[in-house]
Scaffold this motif. Structure first.
Motif, short mmCIF file in Angstrom:
data_model
loop_
_atom_site.label_atom_id
_atom_site.label_comp_id
_atom_site.label_asym_id
_atom_site.label_seq_id
_atom_site.Cartn_x
_atom_site.Cartn_y
_atom_site.Cartn_z
N LEU B 155 41.58 57.81 22.38
CA LEU B 155 41.08 56.44 22.50
C LEU B 155 39.61 56.35 22.09
O LEU B 155 39.21 55.41 21.39
N ARG B 158 39.43 56.98 18.14
CA ARG B 158 40.06 55.97 17.29
C ARG B 158 39.54 54.56 17.57
O ARG B 158 39.10 53.86 16.66
N ASP B 159 39.57 54.16 18.83
CA ASP B 159 39.28 52.76 19.13
C ASP B 159 37.80 52.48 19.35
O ASP B 159 37.33 51.40 19.03
N ILE B 160 37.08 53.43 19.92
CA ILE B 160 35.66 53.16 20.19
C ILE B 160 34.81 53.60 19.00
O ILE B 160 33.98 52.84 18.53
N GLN B 161 35.05 54.82 18.51
CA GLN B 161 34.23 55.31 17.41
C GLN B 161 34.73 54.86 16.03
O GLN B 161 34.03 55.00 15.04
N LEU B 183 47.63 57.93 21.85
CA LEU B 183 46.76 56.75 21.73
C LEU B 183 47.44 55.53 22.36
O LEU B 183 46.82 54.76 23.08
#
Ligand SMILES: [Zn+2]
Lengths: 89, 204
Positions: B155, B158-161, B183
């Protein structure tokens, strides 16, 4: 009649498919057929409709965390690394 | 509702058009310390941002970041270039962060990320939207901090960085299918934890 009552087995199968592939759908990572299955089911199923909407909003908010301002002092990170590298030589 | 999210952009714009990482890596492999220090300046902040959410305190995150670069410098001769330098470096950093967590006795964390980042429970008076946003972000940080490490790392990457699935899976040395499955579970968990904080958005 609600499709869940008309074709309960098929509805259940499509419900599971949508639940399992919701992330891939939102990441635009499904083929045409998969995308259509998710979209067709989400039109009939309020739970999956809500799941996709909520996951979409969650992912957007997570992305905001990554693009927000860093914590104060973050700019010193590279300096700290370089100082430690030099100290070790 | 039927639109999809745009794929995340990889934030590499800072060094487009200058010397490629590859050349700096070649320099570092030949013993050029300045070349390696330039790699540090390019990648330290982003690696720190990843590691920051995998360990508990900012101090620990800085230490892990430093340790990762020390290890990278020592191992640079073995870097073959079958991954990008940043993927290789992230892998070292993520592994080091996981190692720290495993070594720590007991499940309790001393100063949690949550304690450092969460705003006071009563939001300061201000525009309602700002307060709502702040509450959502605090709830997200709490939910992320509570995720199991094997779900949290996908997470964060993929989603934050904003890494691509392929890059993030490569960092974790996972197949893409296994990565996507983790994920998805991470997103479902976080979504459930922040459900009360999500704004009522019009259908997209
Ligand atoms: Zn459904």
């Amino acid at each position: 009649m609600h499709p869940m009552l008309r074709h309960p087995l098929r509805f259940g199968r499509e419900h599971r498919f949508t639940f399992e592939h919701a992330s891939q759908y939102l990441d635009d990572d499904l083929d045409e057929a998969g995308r259509e299955r998710v979209e067709h089911h989400a039109r009939l199923c309020p739970k999956c409709h809500e799941l996709l909407a909520a996951l979409h909003r969650t992912i957007s908010a997570l992305r905001e965390l990554g693009t927000g301002p860093g914590e104060p002092g973050d700019s010193d990170v590279a300096d700290g690394v370089i100082a430690r590298l030099r100290a070790g030589r | 509702m039927t639109s999809t999210l745009a794929p995340p952009r990889v934030r590499q714009d800072a060094y487009v058009g200058v010397i490629e990482d590859q050349e700096l890596v070649a320099g570092a492999q030949a013993g050029d310390e300045a070349a390696f220090e330039e790699l540090v300046r390019r990648h330290a902040d982003r690696l720190h941002a990843v590691v920051r959410r995998l360990v508990d305190t900012r101090h620990e995150a800085e230490d892990v970041t430093q340790e990762a670069f020390l290890r990278a410098w020592r191992a640079i001769g073995r870097f073959k270039g079958d991954a990008t330098f940043s993927t290789w470096l992230y892998r070292i950093g993520v592994n080091e962060a996981h190692r720290r967590r495993e070594r720590r006795p007991g499940p309790q964390r001393e100063t949690s990320l949550e304690e450092q980042l969460v705003e006071p429970r009563e939001p300061r008076p201000g525009p309602a939207l700002v307060a709502q946003q702040r509450a959502l972000h605090a709830a997200l940080e709490r939910a992320i901090a509570e995720l199991r490490p094997d779900l949290r790392t996908p997470l964060v990457l993929r989603d934050i960085q904003g890494l691509t699935t392929a890059q993030a899976a490569a960092v974790m040395e996972l197949g893409e299918a296994a990565f996507k499955s983790r994920l998805h579970r991470a997103r479902l968990t976080v979504r459930a934890a922040v459900a009360g904080y999500l704004p009522e958005a019009p259908d997209v």
